[in-house]
Scaffold this motif. Sequence first.
Motif, mmCIF file in Angstrom:
data_model
loop_
_atom_site.group_PDB
_atom_site.id
_atom_site.type_symbol
_atom_site.label_atom_id
_atom_site.label_comp_id
_atom_site.label_asym_id
_atom_site.label_seq_id
_atom_site.Cartn_x
_atom_site.Cartn_y
_atom_site.Cartn_z
ATOM 1 N N UNK A 298 0.831 -1.206 0.000
ATOM 2 C CA UNK A 298 0.000 0.000 0.000
ATOM 3 C C UNK A 298 0.867 1.259 0.000
ATOM 4 N N UNK A 299 1.913 1.277 0.816
ATOM 5 C CA UNK A 299 2.792 2.449 0.875
ATOM 6 C C UNK A 299 3.588 2.618 -0.417
ATOM 7 N N UNK A 300 3.865 1.507 -1.084
ATOM 8 C CA UNK A 300 4.570 1.604 -2.368
ATOM 9 C C UNK A 300 3.655 2.187 -3.444
ATOM 10 N N UNK A 301 2.399 1.755 -3.452
ATOM 11 C CA UNK A 301 1.443 2.240 -4.459
ATOM 12 C C UNK A 301 1.012 3.681 -4.178
ATOM 13 N N UNK A 302 0.879 4.037 -2.910
ATOM 14 C CA UNK A 302 0.416 5.375 -2.511
ATOM 15 C C UNK A 302 1.379 5.949 -1.471
ATOM 16 N N UNK A 303 2.548 6.438 -1.881
ATOM 17 C CA UNK A 303 3.541 6.893 -0.903
ATOM 18 C C UNK A 303 3.117 8.098 -0.071
ATOM 19 N N UNK A 304 2.190 8.884 -0.553
ATOM 20 C CA UNK A 304 1.784 10.074 0.211
ATOM 21 C C UNK A 304 0.522 9.841 1.035
ATOM 22 N N UNK A 305 0.056 8.613 1.138
ATOM 23 C CA UNK A 305 -1.130 8.304 1.934
ATOM 24 C C UNK A 305 -0.810 8.535 3.411
ATOM 25 N N UNK A 306 -1.767 9.065 4.141
ATOM 26 C CA UNK A 306 -1.528 9.328 5.569
ATOM 27 C C UNK A 306 -1.580 8.019 6.352
ATOM 28 N N UNK A 307 -1.008 8.040 7.534
ATOM 29 C CA UNK A 307 -1.022 6.853 8.395
ATOM 30 C C UNK A 307 -2.441 6.475 8.777
ATOM 31 N N UNK A 308 -3.279 7.466 9.016
ATOM 32 C CA UNK A 308 -4.664 7.213 9.414
ATOM 33 C C UNK A 308 -5.434 6.550 8.276
ATOM 34 N N UNK A 309 -5.274 7.052 7.065
ATOM 35 C CA UNK A 309 -5.989 6.478 5.935
ATOM 36 C C UNK A 309 -5.471 5.077 5.616
ATOM 37 N N UNK A 310 -4.155 4.876 5.665
ATOM 38 C CA UNK A 310 -3.594 3.542 5.417
ATOM 39 C C UNK A 310 -4.089 2.550 6.467
ATOM 40 N N UNK A 311 -4.122 2.981 7.716
ATOM 41 C CA UNK A 311 -4.609 2.111 8.790
ATOM 42 C C UNK A 311 -6.076 1.765 8.586
ATOM 43 N N UNK A 312 -6.865 2.729 8.149
ATOM 44 C CA UNK A 312 -8.272 2.455 7.884
ATOM 45 C C UNK A 312 -8.484 1.467 6.756
ATOM 46 N N UNK A 313 -7.674 1.555 5.730
ATOM 47 C CA UNK A 313 -7.797 0.621 4.609
ATOM 48 C C UNK A 313 -7.384 -0.794 4.978
ATOM 49 N N UNK A 314 -6.439 -0.921 5.908
ATOM 50 C CA UNK A 314 -5.894 -2.233 6.256
ATOM 51 C C UNK A 314 -6.392 -2.754 7.601
ATOM 52 N N UNK A 315 -7.300 -2.023 8.237
ATOM 53 C CA UNK A 315 -7.859 -2.411 9.531
ATOM 54 C C UNK A 315 -6.762 -2.562 10.592
ATOM 55 N N UNK A 316 -5.919 -1.538 10.680
ATOM 56 C CA UNK A 316 -4.843 -1.489 11.665
ATOM 57 C C UNK A 316 -4.956 -0.210 12.476
ATOM 58 N N UNK A 317 -4.198 -0.125 13.539
ATOM 59 C CA UNK A 317 -4.118 1.108 14.306
ATOM 60 C C UNK A 317 -3.148 2.050 13.589
ATOM 61 N N UNK A 318 -3.437 3.344 13.546
ATOM 62 C CA UNK A 318 -2.528 4.287 12.871
ATOM 63 C C UNK A 318 -1.094 4.267 13.402
ATOM 64 N N UNK A 319 -0.921 4.017 14.697
ATOM 65 C CA UNK A 319 0.438 3.957 15.252
ATOM 66 C C UNK A 319 1.232 2.788 14.684
ATOM 67 N N UNK A 320 0.556 1.696 14.365
ATOM 68 C CA UNK A 320 1.226 0.543 13.772
ATOM 69 C C UNK A 320 1.804 0.926 12.408
#
Length: 94
Positions: free
Chosen positions: A42-64
Amino acid sequence: MPGPSPHYCPHFPDEFLTEARRLVAARTAAPHLRQRARVVLLLHEHPSISNVEAAGRLDLHPNCVRRWRQRWAQGNLTLEDAPGRGRKPVFSPP
């Protein structure tokens, strides 16, 4: 839920991305490794994605997402956990 732009932007080598794709597709891979491989892709495909949005897409905590992104941006390109603090398990001889 976009959140602020990320402070750390890791760059992944081709070998690391190949391994991440293999782990995501593998049925017998450990769940924590598959989850981290999904974060890598996900970070490779969307390098400027925020931690919160990436966590929401992957069902993780933003701190992870933040911690792994920071670790990878600093050059520690692994999916395994770092050794923890404290006493290591020791088995007594038989």
